[in-house]
Scaffold this motif. Sequence first.
Motif, PDB file in Angstrom:
ATOM      1  N   ILE A 106     -76.691  67.263 -87.627  1.00  0.00           N
ATOM      2  CA  ILE A 106     -77.425  66.304 -88.468  1.00  0.00           C
ATOM      3  C   ILE A 106     -77.408  64.918 -87.837  1.00  0.00           C
ATOM      4  O   ILE A 106     -78.424  64.212 -87.820  1.00  0.00           O
ATOM      5  N   LEU A 109     -79.944  64.501 -85.030  1.00  0.00           N
ATOM      6  CA  LEU A 109     -81.364  64.621 -85.348  1.00  0.00           C
ATOM      7  C   LEU A 109     -82.184  63.346 -85.090  1.00  0.00           C
ATOM      8  O   LEU A 109     -83.275  63.431 -84.515  1.00  0.00           O
ATOM      9  N   PRO A 110     -81.742  62.157 -85.518  1.00  0.00           N
ATOM     10  CA  PRO A 110     -82.577  60.972 -85.286  1.00  0.00           C
ATOM     11  C   PRO A 110     -82.940  60.759 -83.824  1.00  0.00           C
ATOM     12  O   PRO A 110     -84.098  60.456 -83.500  1.00  0.00           O
ATOM     13  N   THR A 146     -84.184  64.006 -93.150  1.00  0.00           N
ATOM     14  CA  THR A 146     -84.486  63.167 -91.992  1.00  0.00           C
ATOM     15  C   THR A 146     -85.995  63.124 -91.806  1.00  0.00           C
ATOM     16  O   THR A 146     -86.641  64.167 -91.719  1.00  0.00           O
ATOM     17  N   VAL A 232     -87.505  56.382 -87.783  1.00  0.00           N
ATOM     18  CA  VAL A 232     -86.694  57.487 -88.298  1.00  0.00           C
ATOM     19  C   VAL A 232     -85.790  56.977 -89.409  1.00  0.00           C
ATOM     20  O   VAL A 232     -85.111  55.958 -89.244  1.00  0.00           O
ATOM     21  N   LYS A 233     -85.797  57.679 -90.510  1.00  0.00           N
ATOM     22  CA  LYS A 233     -84.903  57.354 -91.625  1.00  0.00           C
ATOM     23  C   LYS A 233     -84.217  58.637 -92.073  1.00  0.00           C
ATOM     24  O   LYS A 233     -84.865  59.684 -92.192  1.00  0.00           O
ATOM     25  N   GLN A 234     -82.917  58.551 -92.300  1.00  0.00           N
ATOM     26  CA  GLN A 234     -82.137  59.710 -92.735  1.00  0.00           C
ATOM     27  C   GLN A 234     -81.345  59.318 -93.977  1.00  0.00           C
ATOM     28  O   GLN A 234     -80.631  58.299 -93.980  1.00  0.00           O
ATOM     29  N   GLU A 345     -78.198  55.953 -97.653  1.00  0.00           N
ATOM     30  CA  GLU A 345     -78.840  55.845 -96.334  1.00  0.00           C
ATOM     31  C   GLU A 345     -77.818  56.123 -95.238  1.00  0.00           C
ATOM     32  O   GLU A 345     -76.759  55.502 -95.176  1.00  0.00           O
ATOM     33  N   HIS A 347     -79.078  56.593 -91.802  1.00  0.00           N
ATOM     34  CA  HIS A 347     -79.619  56.072 -90.540  1.00  0.00           C
ATOM     35  C   HIS A 347     -81.025  55.535 -90.791  1.00  0.00           C
ATOM     36  O   HIS A 347     -81.805  56.139 -91.523  1.00  0.00           O
ATOM     37  N   GLU A 348     -81.348  54.395 -90.173  1.00  0.00           N
ATOM     38  CA  GLU A 348     -82.729  53.917 -90.135  1.00  0.00           C
ATOM     39  C   GLU A 348     -82.923  53.083 -88.895  1.00  0.00           C
ATOM     40  O   GLU A 348     -82.125  52.198 -88.607  1.00  0.00           O
TER      41      GLU A 348
END
Length: 431
Positions: A106, A109-110, A146, A232-234, A345, A347-348
């Motif tokens: 996971i 992924l970004p 994601t 990308v936002k997760q 949040e 990741h962004e």
Amino acid sequence: MSTTTRNEQHHQTVPLSVLLKRELASERIEKPEIVHGQAGQSKKGEDFTLLKAECQRMVGDGVSTYSVFGLFDGHNGSAAAIYTKENLLNNVLGAIPSDLNRDEWIAALPRAMVAGFVKTDKDFQEKAQKSGTTVTFVIIEGWVVTVASVGDSRCVLESSDGGIYYLSADHRLETNEEERMRITSSGGEVGRLNTGGGAEVGPLRCWPGGLCLSRSIGDMDIGEFVVPVPHVKQVKLSTAGGRLVICSDGVWDSLPAEVALDCCRGMSAEAAAPHIVKEALQAKGLRDDTTCIVVDILPQEKPPVSVPLQKKPVKVMLKSMFRKKSSESSSYMDKEYLEPDVVVELHEEGSAMLSERLDTKYPLCNMFKLFMCAVCQVEIKPGEGISIHEGLPNVRKLRPWDGPFLCSSCQEKKEAMEGKRQSDRLSSGSE
């Protein structure tokens, strides 16, 4: 309206490993049920979707499942949209080492999304076809969502308590000042269509080519400053779940996010998608391909919603795509902004610089192999790889192992995207 600064966002981000350890410590990890629906009305035949509710991958001695949903809104033909639909997922997965556990997979992924988008664009442009496509690409693993996006096909999340979050970015030049500045500083021009006599009409566009988007896959005739590097936002949902609505601009040009979600409240995902399309067509007619995907992420013990729910008091939690208020959405964004209790949040990142997007801080020693291109995954002979830090100002003296590394072809593309050289395709496309 209050906004959240980048520094504040950084402090609010919770490490993925911490969240997963909390799950393991408290109870077993319960996978959600994924239910989806899709609908569309075609005008130009350039919208395509990818729906994979149950993909599998090997994890140790077992199998882990995840879901993939993609929306590809083509322009200047459908070739780029079709190619991206058929190849993007494999390119993303190809950028992830095969021996990762769940939290490592996971967390990877970004960066894999970035590599997969750029590889897909690079491979498609080698076919010398001039069409392009927006992409909104969603991978759901457990309760972690994601989303990677280029263009203006948005993905909106409604959490279980009624909060609304943008999980994608809008790369329209008309509304995104950051992207306008990036393009002009890279050597491109931004302006409206000149009809002669000094009159300018229509939205802001990138010249040459006249595309009104700053990021896409394809578009070889526009120039390298229109880049395929995705926002990308997760996020991690609570086990109460939520609803994703993924639509092309044919919907979003007609319906604000709140209206789209409200109009199908209480409906199943299968019923919600065609209803949103119907509402969009009633609002402004069929002016463009109009496509909608609705994905419900549900607790296993709860069946899909089939009866109207009592609407909760309005508590809108919209996230500005680049932490700025969009002028086109001011009519429905003037609500109280609250930080979410149930959506965390992880990741962004929206930078267009590969050196920032591929520089892994996550402690994965094999995330980017020394002798493998971080974008196209081809083997590189020792000493031939080019560090993504090469040529950056104020960079420490590079050591042989200071990767990730790019092959010469991907390094050329990186330099072109950053405005460091004139694109060969740009000169050939203007002939």
